[in-house]
Design an enzyme around this catalytic site. Structure first.
Site, PDB file in Angstrom:
ATOM      1  N   SER A   1       0.805  -1.237   0.000  1.00  0.00           N
ATOM      2  CA  SER A   1       0.000   0.000   0.000  1.00  0.00           C
ATOM      3  C   SER A   1       0.832   1.279   0.000  1.00  0.00           C
ATOM      4  CB  SER A   1      -0.934   0.039   1.204  1.00  0.00           C
ATOM      5  OG  SER A   1      -2.008  -0.841   1.020  1.00  0.00           O
TER       6      SER A   1
ATOM      7  N   LYS B   1       0.501   3.309  -2.984  1.00  0.00           N
ATOM      8  CA  LYS B   1      -0.616   4.237  -3.214  1.00  0.00           C
ATOM      9  C   LYS B   1      -0.131   5.688  -3.243  1.00  0.00           C
ATOM     10  CE  LYS B   1      -4.025   1.217  -0.937  1.00  0.00           C
ATOM     11  NZ  LYS B   1      -4.735   0.925   0.342  1.00  0.00           N
TER      12      LYS B   1
ATOM     13  N   TYR C   1      -2.329  -2.808 -10.939  1.00  0.00           N
ATOM     14  CA  TYR C   1      -2.358  -2.529  -9.496  1.00  0.00           C
ATOM     15  C   TYR C   1      -1.563  -3.566  -8.697  1.00  0.00           C
ATOM     16  CZ  TYR C   1      -4.168  -1.258  -4.908  1.00  0.00           C
ATOM     17  OH  TYR C   1      -4.274  -0.866  -3.600  1.00  0.00           O
TER      18      TYR C   1
ATOM     19  N   TYR D   1      -4.062   3.240   7.608  1.00  0.00           N
ATOM     20  CA  TYR D   1      -5.354   2.548   7.657  1.00  0.00           C
ATOM     21  C   TYR D   1      -6.239   3.214   8.706  1.00  0.00           C
ATOM     22  CZ  TYR D   1      -2.551  -0.843   5.102  1.00  0.00           C
ATOM     23  OH  TYR D   1      -1.725  -1.444   4.209  1.00  0.00           O
TER      24      TYR D   1
ATOM     25  N   VAL E   1       1.035  -3.770   3.876  1.00  0.00           N
ATOM     26  CA  VAL E   1       0.727  -5.022   4.551  1.00  0.00           C
ATOM     27  C   VAL E   1       1.915  -5.989   4.582  1.00  0.00           C
ATOM     28  CG1 VAL E   1      -0.149  -6.368   2.612  1.00  0.00           C
ATOM     29  CG2 VAL E   1      -1.234  -6.600   4.840  1.00  0.00           C
TER      30      VAL E   1
END
Lengths: 310, 310, 310, 310
Positions: free
Chosen positions: B66, B69, B194, B246, B264
């Site tokens: 992540s 992102k 992705y 998160y 993660v």
């Protein structure tokens, strides 16, 4: 080299934004707010060296409304400690409107997401020490007197009454939390306390000084006395960044990037480390409930002095 | 007087947290992540003067998951501009889990709340320029090469494949957004892009250098070249604060107070203005999906050097 | 004394409602539905003694769309048994739109509320026996042939293709359920089966006869053979009452009061105990997705013959 | 050939279910309910010819709780008319628990989904004519006296008080609706009325007779006088089917298939066209809030006499 705002700057900014006072909508949910004059705009900056500049209607007073959530949080944290408070109220921003009840139901166990949404603010006010509404409000006022260094500050009884009578949604939130043991005691007394807290009345420089104490890590500007423990002042500023501007907090963080809390009266209080406290006022609100002129003033201030924390 | 981290500090911190590697749970949703060794912990700090210190398993590589992102957001913003991107993805933090779909349905018109939740990240990746997944991934890798100043960085094909095959929830989010015209084009190609983006593989010092470029307002550390426009780098850091960890972003802001994004795999990248880039790694995760050891390292670092922006 | 509908009645009703064919909106989400002529209205009633009357465009054919959910449910129940099916799909009506995904996320463990919403219908179709889409569709068609006593019934390939290509929302629902282990196997094969199921093409009397078998407790009208076990036919009719008319099921129950299932093509199938099967058709839909003319026809029929079960 | 229940049947059924009185849980949210004896089970059937049979503790009295929602709805419909009532309360079943508030927030404009969930029931009670709680409750009692043909029926003051004091969730729902103008007037007066309505106390045969009037299309059993207009009686029975058994209404419709409404005291009232009224009682509840023994009795009765409307 410390950043400073001069009288010339605030005068210029006020002149600039005075062209936009017809934009937005004055809050009309209680008559006492609705009758505010949309021309009554102001800015105040209280530097950490004690210097304070202001422009616009600096003598005008207004109620602090949701800005009081930050002050009540600081007091409740001082009264009960971090662990106690955050066992009952969360720390996370919310994607829902400030008055939303749905998340209280879907969160298990029920717990308001943070102290800046109404549910969380009610739970926080309930944690202020005191056996009666008068005692709680009295303690909060005493705290505000210290922050503003002005013992004349009171709440506006008419606005408090008016909000008390029509606070159906806050009663709904409060009874929901009472059912789920998030809060205890009399809901009517809680609403009495909460509506008086929201109706605390200040002028622009008083509000800027309150913001300055948070900016100054909780220490009084002149005496240096620690009014709020440093860690608790920091917690308050964190919530101002992540959820201080209703559900425009994220875009405000990008656009302006300073810890700030707005109220539906049209006031916004900012607190910038190594700089000072900021207060802006303008009764007309945008669709998110933030002062139109206030947002413009903060954006100019932040970009001109490069105050963004990001 | 700039704040600096010494080799002695990072050595001491790694030694301290090595007592806690048995806490938490290694991500097991794909086999390739599950087989990570929970003893493989590391920290890297890349100062703005180019000095870099590291401790722990500094040669170990891991996927960024992540954290990508943030990088995809920066690239999409450079490719399409702020207005285009934020017409399709919001700027507000969310009180929901990162994989939630419900808010997409209740928001009208449907729009992911921010680029850090999965829905928003998928929409952002879809905006990276390129007509094929290979071209998009190639452009993202080239961007990463610049940020890390290392042209050898690639994605891990096995992990990408593994995630591609099991990405049912991301497909669900993507098809929902396709229905609502938030994204266009082939969903399978989007998922291909992705999952490769998430599988980009770095070591701890490479990640710290990437963080340092964001800390440095988008400028290359050594050459000073503007890799990311300053305003866009700032936007990325803002999202790292409001929704980078998160649904523990709010408590992380209180506890640590620096812009950071976790993945993660157990990696976290931080970017601190006037200080530098930080990378921590530890595969075992807490219940929110953040590295247990990584959080401890960041907390020690932030409190010891007083890095909190609040 | 059995209630009967005469040719004169249906002729009169069709004439009455033909004044209203301009009301409502023909479904436009796929071109093949959009080109339906809003004047093509019809009614058919198939009595339990085998007598059948019809009026309007009785030769016109149309696809059954969501009416197929009832047929697929009956077949899946026969294939897998009540326990198996209802372990995966619930029995409760839903206050949400038929295509909603939010409740799948908030229900723990994830389970579609009932077989009439899209999520539940996809899960049911997935339970039809057969190793390929062709085999499943073939078995469903064979079942329809028995119900309608007509082996010529097929699905419309063009409409099936068209729906398959644009079924983004159903893919989203299906992948969400796959993630949560509500369904297994290939989503593309499931969508292939589902869109063909929805594209099964009938005329008004065929549909009325299918409804009549459910009305007749699952027994064939002429031969008396038990096509569907009585208890399973009853279950299907129960769902037709509690959730057969999308989120207008409750008001339909009050207004008309018979078990009925509508489809977005403009068809509605009703099944009334001790009376027979009913089919009405009219492509223009009200805001809830039910045929405007169809609702009027059912209301006249129910009130004239006092068919309400309440 | 009318279906009839004999004394032997009800005796046998009561004996059969008396083995199961230890299953389930007596409602404990107010002390007055908690002290109910789980052995106090009973059944009563009131045929349309005036014949009434009962078995078990037929002299025991109990409060009707949520069964009162049906009676208040009938009275409000008679007082205000269908249009008025359904402009304020919906007709659709809900997939949410009876006490849920989230849907009130997500529905725009805010409107309770149906009169059987608590929000809807509060709104309905608010529509009963009368300027004071005493007048409203008095009118409702007078209506119950007619339905039961017994003018001695009263509410239990102790239970009403007890519920009034702890009705936090209902207050939350009521204030939420007041905010959204679904209801007007004093919330405390509404709660006073509502808790008295729920505390109306009957025995099993009285309840069966009330059910019989609904079964008899609103006409008094002996005199044939139309107490409730036929259409309104039918509307009430429709809601009993679609949402009478909390969020087990759908599975109850499949398992039993008769219009029925349950209360948290352990009572259930059923109304079957061309048959009569049914009342069953057993204080121990299943996880959905329905009487364990009551459900068994209704299932036996329905299957033995084939009463399912489906």
């Amino acid at each position: 080299m410390q950043k400073k705002v001069s009288q010339g700057m605030v005068d210029e900014w006020i002149e600039h934004v005075s062209a936009f006072t017809q934009l937005g909508k004055v809050a009309d949910y209680i008559p006492a707010l609705e009758k505010q004059d949309r021309e009554n705009i102001a800015i105040g900056v209280y530097h950490l060296d004690g210097e304070c500049v202001g422009a616009g209607k600096v003598e005008n007073t207004f109620t602090i409304q949701s800005i009081s959530k930050v002050l009540a949080l600081a007091l409740a944290l001082m009264d009960q400690g971090e662990d106690y408070v955050f066992a009952r109220v969360g720390k996370e921003p919310s994607g829902d409107p400030f008055h939303s009840i749905a998340k209280l139901e879907t969160t298990n166990p029920s717990k308001p997401l943070n102290p800046m949404i109404n549910a969380g603010a009610l739970a926080v006010t309930n944690m202020i020490e005191g056996t009666t509404p008068d005692e709680k409000v009295g303690r909060l006022l005493a705290f505000v007197h210290e922050l503003a260094n002005d013992h004349s500050i009171q709440y506006d009884q008419e606005i408090a009454n008016s909000e008390y009578e029509t606070a159906y949604l806050n009663r709904s939130l409060a009874f929901f939390m009472k059912q789920h043991h998030v809060i205890e005691g009399s809901i009517e007394e809680l609403l009495d306390t909460y509506t008086k807290q929201c109706a605390i009345e200040v002028n622009i420089k008083q509000l800027a000084r309150i913001g300055a104490v948070f900016a100054n890590e909780g220490k009084d500007i002149e005496s240096g006395r620690q009014i709020i423990p440093r860690q608790l002042a920091r917690i308050c500023k964190t919530f101002m960044v992540t959820c201080g501007m209703y559900d425009a907090s994220g875009s405000f963080a990008i656009r302006v990037g300073i810890p700030a809390k707005s109220g539906v009266s049209g006031a916004v209080m900012g607190s910038v480390k190594d700089f000072g406290g900021i207060a802006v006022f303008g009764p007309a609100l945008d669709e998110k409930g933030n002062s139109v002129v206030g947002m413009q003033l903060l954006e100019m201030l932040s970009s001109r002095l490069e105050l963004s924390i990001f």
